[in-house]
Scaffold this motif. Structure first.
Motif, PDB file in Angstrom:
ATOM      1  N   ALA A 115      -5.967  -3.696   6.959  1.00 45.59           N
ATOM      2  CA  ALA A 115      -4.804  -3.936   7.812  1.00 45.59           C
ATOM      3  C   ALA A 115      -3.521  -3.980   6.995  1.00 45.59           C
ATOM      4  O   ALA A 115      -2.504  -3.375   7.371  1.00 45.59           O
ATOM      5  N   ALA A 116      -3.562  -4.692   5.879  1.00 48.61           N
ATOM      6  CA  ALA A 116      -2.366  -4.819   5.042  1.00 48.61           C
ATOM      7  C   ALA A 116      -1.970  -3.481   4.432  1.00 48.61           C
ATOM      8  O   ALA A 116      -0.784  -3.131   4.379  1.00 48.61           O
ATOM      9  N   SER A 117      -2.943  -2.716   3.980  1.00 51.08           N
ATOM     10  CA  SER A 117      -2.659  -1.421   3.353  1.00 51.08           C
ATOM     11  C   SER A 117      -2.155  -0.411   4.389  1.00 51.08           C
ATOM     12  O   SER A 117      -1.262   0.398   4.107  1.00 51.08           O
ATOM     13  N   PHE A 118      -2.733  -0.426   5.580  1.00 44.72           N
ATOM     14  CA  PHE A 118      -2.277   0.455   6.662  1.00 44.72           C
ATOM     15  C   PHE A 118      -0.843   0.113   7.038  1.00 44.72           C
ATOM     16  O   PHE A 118       0.025   0.983   7.146  1.00 44.72           O
ATOM     17  N   GLN A 119      -0.578  -1.172   7.246  1.00 48.12           N
ATOM     18  CA  GLN A 119       0.765  -1.592   7.642  1.00 48.12           C
ATOM     19  C   GLN A 119       1.791  -1.224   6.576  1.00 48.12           C
ATOM     20  O   GLN A 119       2.900  -0.768   6.895  1.00 48.12           O
ATOM     21  N   ALA A 120       1.422  -1.399   5.319  1.00 46.73           N
ATOM     22  CA  ALA A 120       2.333  -1.067   4.217  1.00 46.73           C
ATOM     23  C   ALA A 120       2.657   0.427   4.217  1.00 46.73           C
ATOM     24  O   ALA A 120       3.798   0.822   3.956  1.00 46.73           O
ATOM     25  N   ALA A 121       1.669   1.258   4.522  1.00 45.15           N
ATOM     26  CA  ALA A 121       1.886   2.705   4.546  1.00 45.15           C
ATOM     27  C   ALA A 121       2.868   3.096   5.641  1.00 45.15           C
ATOM     28  O   ALA A 121       3.768   3.928   5.434  1.00 45.15           O
ATOM     29  N   VAL A 122       2.716   2.500   6.828  1.00 41.86           N
ATOM     30  CA  VAL A 122       3.622   2.796   7.941  1.00 41.86           C
ATOM     31  C   VAL A 122       5.042   2.350   7.609  1.00 41.86           C
ATOM     32  O   VAL A 122       6.012   3.107   7.759  1.00 41.86           O
ATOM     33  N   VAL A 182      -7.626   5.933   7.714  1.00 42.70           N
ATOM     34  CA  VAL A 182      -8.165   4.577   7.837  1.00 42.70           C
ATOM     35  C   VAL A 182      -9.600   4.624   8.357  1.00 42.70           C
ATOM     36  O   VAL A 182     -10.502   3.969   7.817  1.00 42.70           O
ATOM     37  N   VAL A 183      -9.815   5.417   9.393  1.00 40.79           N
ATOM     38  CA  VAL A 183     -11.153   5.530   9.982  1.00 40.79           C
ATOM     39  C   VAL A 183     -12.155   6.038   8.948  1.00 40.79           C
ATOM     40  O   VAL A 183     -13.253   5.483   8.786  1.00 40.79           O
ATOM     41  N   ASN A 184     -11.784   7.091   8.238  1.00 44.46           N
ATOM     42  CA  ASN A 184     -12.686   7.677   7.240  1.00 44.46           C
ATOM     43  C   ASN A 184     -12.990   6.695   6.112  1.00 44.46           C
ATOM     44  O   ASN A 184     -14.132   6.610   5.633  1.00 44.46           O
ATOM     45  N   HIS A 185     -11.959   5.948   5.671  1.00 47.45           N
ATOM     46  CA  HIS A 185     -12.155   5.007   4.567  1.00 47.45           C
ATOM     47  C   HIS A 185     -13.123   3.895   4.975  1.00 47.45           C
ATOM     48  O   HIS A 185     -14.022   3.525   4.194  1.00 47.45           O
ATOM     49  N   VAL A 186     -12.949   3.364   6.187  1.00 45.78           N
ATOM     50  CA  VAL A 186     -13.815   2.262   6.639  1.00 45.78           C
ATOM     51  C   VAL A 186     -15.245   2.749   6.828  1.00 45.78           C
ATOM     52  O   VAL A 186     -16.208   2.036   6.498  1.00 45.78           O
ATOM     53  N   ARG A 187     -15.413   3.955   7.332  1.00 40.88           N
ATOM     54  CA  ARG A 187     -16.773   4.494   7.509  1.00 40.88           C
ATOM     55  C   ARG A 187     -17.450   4.748   6.171  1.00 40.88           C
ATOM     56  O   ARG A 187     -18.668   4.571   6.036  1.00 40.88           O
ATOM     57  N   ILE A 234      -5.652  -0.484  -0.931  1.00 42.84           N
ATOM     58  CA  ILE A 234      -6.035   0.889  -0.598  1.00 42.84           C
ATOM     59  C   ILE A 234      -4.777   1.732  -0.503  1.00 42.84           C
ATOM     60  O   ILE A 234      -3.839   1.366   0.209  1.00 42.84           O
ATOM     61  N   ARG A 235      -4.748   2.840  -1.183  1.00 41.05           N
ATOM     62  CA  ARG A 235      -3.568   3.695  -1.175  1.00 41.05           C
ATOM     63  C   ARG A 235      -3.700   4.733  -0.060  1.00 41.05           C
ATOM     64  O   ARG A 235      -4.120   5.870  -0.295  1.00 41.05           O
TER      65      ARG A 235
END
Length: 279
Positions: A252-259, A236-241, A214-215
């Motif tokens: 989790a992996a995509s979020f962590q990579a972005a940070v 993240v919230v919007n994508h999961v919903r 996820i980008r």
């Protein structure tokens, strides 16, 4: 930008002898910690009592619970640090304690204990800003570091880039304009049902996920040295919903990579702008 980290108190340099023994106490948040350090870099003992289990059910640190736990643990933790270092109280040359920033009730426990010990042993009490302590942590690994340095300071409640131009001389280069990275991790982990603390929880899930699945947005990537993570959390919230069946590991992996991508990019940019000898 104004400097959020006050300089070291005058006179502390006199305590930096090779055989000087300092007892340090830290109670700024949810860990009761004490350490004996010799000569500024020789950590003779380090005792940490974590309160993670106490706060996990609430999804974050509860200040009143933290203060009560510090009050119960400060004496045994300090005593153990002295025993493990093989140092009697009478041989301590100074007592240092975190005086901020942090939870006021938690800080008061550590500061009160440290001042009482300093008075009992008739040695100086040294007030420590815990952000300044983060800056100096690198010198424990490499005492030969030379200035100027750029420090990427990422703790639970802070995300900032600081230029260390000399001992006690700091310049704030950039900081978060909303959530700190640690706050974003906690909030995303709570939303995903991964528990508290968020950092380790997300990291465990990310190990089995695809960081490119996820980008998620890299906020302010090309805009100065400040940070912003609130929008990433919302994304993240919007994508999961929108995609309820999406893999939690991939999120989790995509979020962590972005940070991490933003932190690394801006840290490298800051080091180049400052002409830093180390990062």
């Amino acid at each position: 930008m104004t400097d959020p980290i006050p300089p070291t108190p005058v006179g502390v340099e006199a305590l930096a002898g090779p055989d000087t023994r300092v007892l340090g106490i830290e109670t700024s948040c949810d860990e009761t910690a004490a350490a004996c350090v010799r000569g500024g870099t020789d950590v003779m003992s380090s005792v940490v009592s974590s309160q993670v289990d106490l706060h996990a059910r609430y999804g974050g640190v509860v200040p009143e619970i933290a203060s009560r736990a510090h009050n119960e643990l400060i004496i045994p933790v300090t005593a153990r640090a002295l025993v493990e270092a093989g140092v009697e109280g009478a041989r301590i040359d100074a007592v240092a304690a975190t005086t901020g920033p942090g939870l006021i009730g938690a800080l008061l426990v550590g500061v009160s204990a440290a001042k009482a010990l300093a008075l009992t042993w008739d040695v100086p009490f040294v007030s420590v800003n815990h952000l300044e302590a983060h800056l100096y942590a690198a010198f424990l690994e490499d005492p030969e570091l030379t200035f100027p340095l750029v420090v990427l300071l990422v703790s639970g409640g802070h995300t900032m880039l600081v230029s260390m131009e000399g001992h006690g001389r700091y310049r704030l280069l950039g900081q978060t304009l909303d959530d700190a990275a640690g706050e974003a991790f906690d909030k995303v982990a709570r939303f995903l049902g991964l528990g508290y603390p968020g950092g380790p929880a997300i990291d465990r899930e990310a190990m089995a996920g695809d960081p490119e699945a996820i980008r998620f947005p890299r906020s302010m990537m090309d805009d100065g040295l400040d940070f912003s993570f609130s929008g990433l959390k919302t994304s993240v919230v919007n994508h999961v919903r929108k995609h309820p069946d999406v893999s939690t590991q991939d999120v989790a992996a995509s979020f962590q990579a972005a940070v991490v991508d933003v932190l690394v990019t801006k840290a490298r940019r800051a080091a180049k702008e400052v002409g830093a000898t180390a990062l």
